[in-house]
Design a protein around this motif. Structure first.
Motif, short mmCIF file in Angstrom:
data_model
loop_
_atom_site.label_atom_id
_atom_site.label_comp_id
_atom_site.label_asym_id
_atom_site.label_seq_id
_atom_site.Cartn_x
_atom_site.Cartn_y
_atom_site.Cartn_z
N VAL A 30 48.96 49.34 37.50
CA VAL A 30 48.24 48.22 36.88
C VAL A 30 49.18 47.03 36.67
O VAL A 30 48.81 45.88 36.91
CB VAL A 30 47.59 48.66 35.55
N ALA A 33 49.69 45.36 40.01
CA ALA A 33 48.50 44.62 40.41
C ALA A 33 48.40 43.30 39.65
O ALA A 33 48.09 42.24 40.23
CB ALA A 33 47.25 45.47 40.18
N ARG A 34 48.67 43.34 38.36
CA ARG A 34 48.64 42.11 37.56
C ARG A 34 49.72 41.14 38.02
O ARG A 34 49.53 39.92 38.00
CB ARG A 34 48.81 42.45 36.08
N THR A 45 40.40 39.26 42.18
CA THR A 45 40.59 40.69 42.41
C THR A 45 40.87 40.99 43.88
O THR A 45 40.66 42.12 44.34
CB THR A 45 39.35 41.49 41.95
N ASN A 48 45.04 44.79 46.89
CA ASN A 48 44.96 46.09 46.24
C ASN A 48 46.32 46.76 46.25
O ASN A 48 47.20 46.41 47.05
CB ASN A 48 43.91 47.00 46.90
N THR A 60 43.83 50.82 42.97
CA THR A 60 43.06 49.87 42.18
C THR A 60 41.58 50.00 42.55
O THR A 60 41.24 50.20 43.71
CB THR A 60 43.53 48.42 42.45
N TYR A 66 42.14 42.75 37.28
CA TYR A 66 43.28 43.59 36.92
C TYR A 66 43.63 43.51 35.44
O TYR A 66 44.13 44.47 34.86
CB TYR A 66 44.49 43.23 37.78
#
Length: 232
Positions: A30, A33-34, A45, A48, A60, A66
Motif C-alpha cells: 500500500v 502504491a501511494r 488509481t 498497479n 492492489t 490507494y
C-alpha cells in the motif's frame, strides 16, 4: 490500465486470514502504491503493484484509491489467479503480474503509466542507451507491442520484452518492472522513467543527436553495479 475510480465496494472477508508476513507485505504494498501517486508515476488509481509471499500474490484491488486502502483490505490470489485473501476484486492487470511471477524469480512488480516512459513507448522499439543505468534493468529496455489491458496477449508481449531484463515499456500504455522486493522494483521504475525523460530532453535539442553508449559499455557498468552499495 487505469483502475477507474468508483464507489468503494463493501468489503466482506473471504478465504483464509492473512498471515503476519502477508499483513506486513500488504502494508508495504500500500505504501508503494501511494508513492506511485505522490511521485507522479500514475494518476488516480491507474497502475498497479504486487508482491509475492510464498505462493500467494498480494495485489492492489481494482478501482480503489490507494489512500483509502486499509489493513483489512488485503487482496491476494494464488499463482493460478484464484482469490485466497479478501473480497475486493484484484487489479484488471492480474494476468500480466501472474505471468511474470510464473516465468521469473520476481518478488515484486510495479506497473505505472509514467508520462515520459509512456511517451517513449510511442516513439521507439527500444529505449536508446542514453545512460549507463540501463544496466540496472539488464540492458537495453525493450518496448512490448500494444495489446488491450488485462489480456493474455499483453501478458505474453510483456514476457517477451522482459527476456533477460527486469523492466520494459508497454507501447501506448506504460512501464513494468520487477525486483526481489518492492524497494528494488520501485527503484527500477523510477530509474526507467528518469532515463526516458533524459532521452526525450536530449532528443529535443534542435540540430543535435544524443550520444549513445554501446551495449558493451552498459554491460561493463552492470558488472560494477553488482558490488555497489554497502556490504551485508
Amino acid at each position: 490500465m487505469a483502475e477507474h475510480r468508483g464507489e468503494r465496494p463493501d468489503v466482506r472477508r473471504q478465504g483464509r486470514r492473512a498471515s503476519p508476513e502477508e499483513a506486513r507485505a500488504w502494508t508495504e504494498l500500500v505504501a508503494a502504491a501511494r508513492r506511485t501517486v505522490a511521485d507522479g508515476l500514475v494518476v488516480g488509481t491507474s497502475g498497479n503493484v504486487s508482491v509475492r509471499v510464498g505462493d500467494t500474490v498480494l495485489v492492489t484491488p481494482s478501482g480503489v484509491p490507494y489512500d483509502r486502502l486499509a489493513p483489512d483490505d488485503v487482496t491476494g490470489v494464488d499463482l493460478t489467479g484464484r482469490q485466497v485473501l479478501g473480497a475486493l476484486v484484484p487489479t484488471s492487470e492480474l494476468p500480466m503480474h501472474l505471468a511474470v511471477y510464473r516465468a521469473t524469480d520476481a518478488g515484486a512488480i510495479v506497473h505505472t503509466h509514467a508520462v515520459h516512459a509512456t511517451a517513449v513507448s510511442t516513439l521507439v522499439d527500444e529505449l536508446p542507451l542514453v545512460h549507463y543505468m540501463a544496466s540496472a534493468l539488464g540492458g537495453p529496455v525493450r518496448v512490448a507491442p500494444y495489446a488491450a489491458y488485462g489480456t493474455e496477449e499483453l501478458a505474453a508481449h510483456t514476457l517477451r520484452a522482459l527476456e533477460g531484463r527486469s523492466g520494459c515499456l508497454l507501447r501506448n500504455h506504460g512501464t513494468l518492472t520487477h525486483g526481489a522486493g518492492l524497494d528494488q522494483a520501485y527503484d527500477r521504475t523510477a530509474q526507467l522513467e528518469w532515463m526516458c525523460r533524459l532521452w526525450l530532453t536530449a532528443s529535443s535539442v534542435p540540430g543535435r543527436t544524443p550520444a549513445l553508449l554501446t551495449e558493451e559499455q552498459v554491460a561493463q557498468v552492470g558488472e560494477r553495479l553488482r558490488g555497489y552499495g554497502q556490504p551485508g
